[in-house]
Design a protein around this motif. Sequence first.
Motif: not given
Length: 267
Positions: A77-106
């Motif tokens: 039950l609830g697999l569809a929103p769970a998958l949607t959230r996983s793709v977006v959340y996982g992508g944003l969390r890990l995908g935004l980590y490097e840009p945030c780190k580069h901003v801190c470095s700059y």
Amino acid sequence: MRPGYGDARQPLPGRYGLYHFGTSGAAVAAATVVTHPLDVIKVRLQMQLAGQRGNLVGMGTIFTQMVEAEGTRSLYLGLAPALTRSVVYGGLRLGLYEPCKHVCSYAFGSTNFAFKFASGVIAGGLATALTNPMEVLKVRLQMSKISTSTTGEMRKVLAHEGFKALWKGVGPAMARAGCLTASQMATYDEAKQALMKWTPLEEGFQLHLISSCIAGTAGTLVTAPVDMIKTRLMLQRESKGARVYRNGFHCAYQVVVTEGVKSLYKG
């Protein structure tokens, strides 16, 4: 040297971001499919005997009751929103980590542990806030005894509780993301160093696997109370009368008073 010579393998910034977003999102989605039945059982455990004391049943009993009364499909039950959230959340969390780190470095000229930690917390918090509606729909569907679609559940929430209801529990959800990042980062590094020092393990798959399991266990123990509070807030329905919980702190207080301190670790 010819222009561009020697850097043919260097990814463009846009492609680099898309690569991280896609691979991290796909990895989290695959993990979601495997672990989703456990997540459904966890939510059912978190909601049992809400607002009262009594004898609690374990995950084995909940599993048996669900399969016998609702069928094996209830475990997804609830697999569809769970998958949607996983793709977006996982992508944003890990995908935004490097840009945030580069901003801190700059900005600060440093990428030490404190800035890496802050980058992880910021990325996790932003990803959590943006995907909160999917999390609300997921837990609503996981508790539903009547089969309904994700869009049907969304229409029902919007009709009876309003648009703001899709962001119920966003505060505890963001706090959980921050706590999870902090506990896992610290525990993983310490566990890895201790294992290399006190066991024959060397750098490789086994060391990473055991360290990750230790970090995951620690992260779960740290964030379980916040996760339970988040679930209770997301499953509140104002359409049925006055709210039981006003906010996350009030929810925690009411749970401890009416159900006991141990109830914060339901599920």
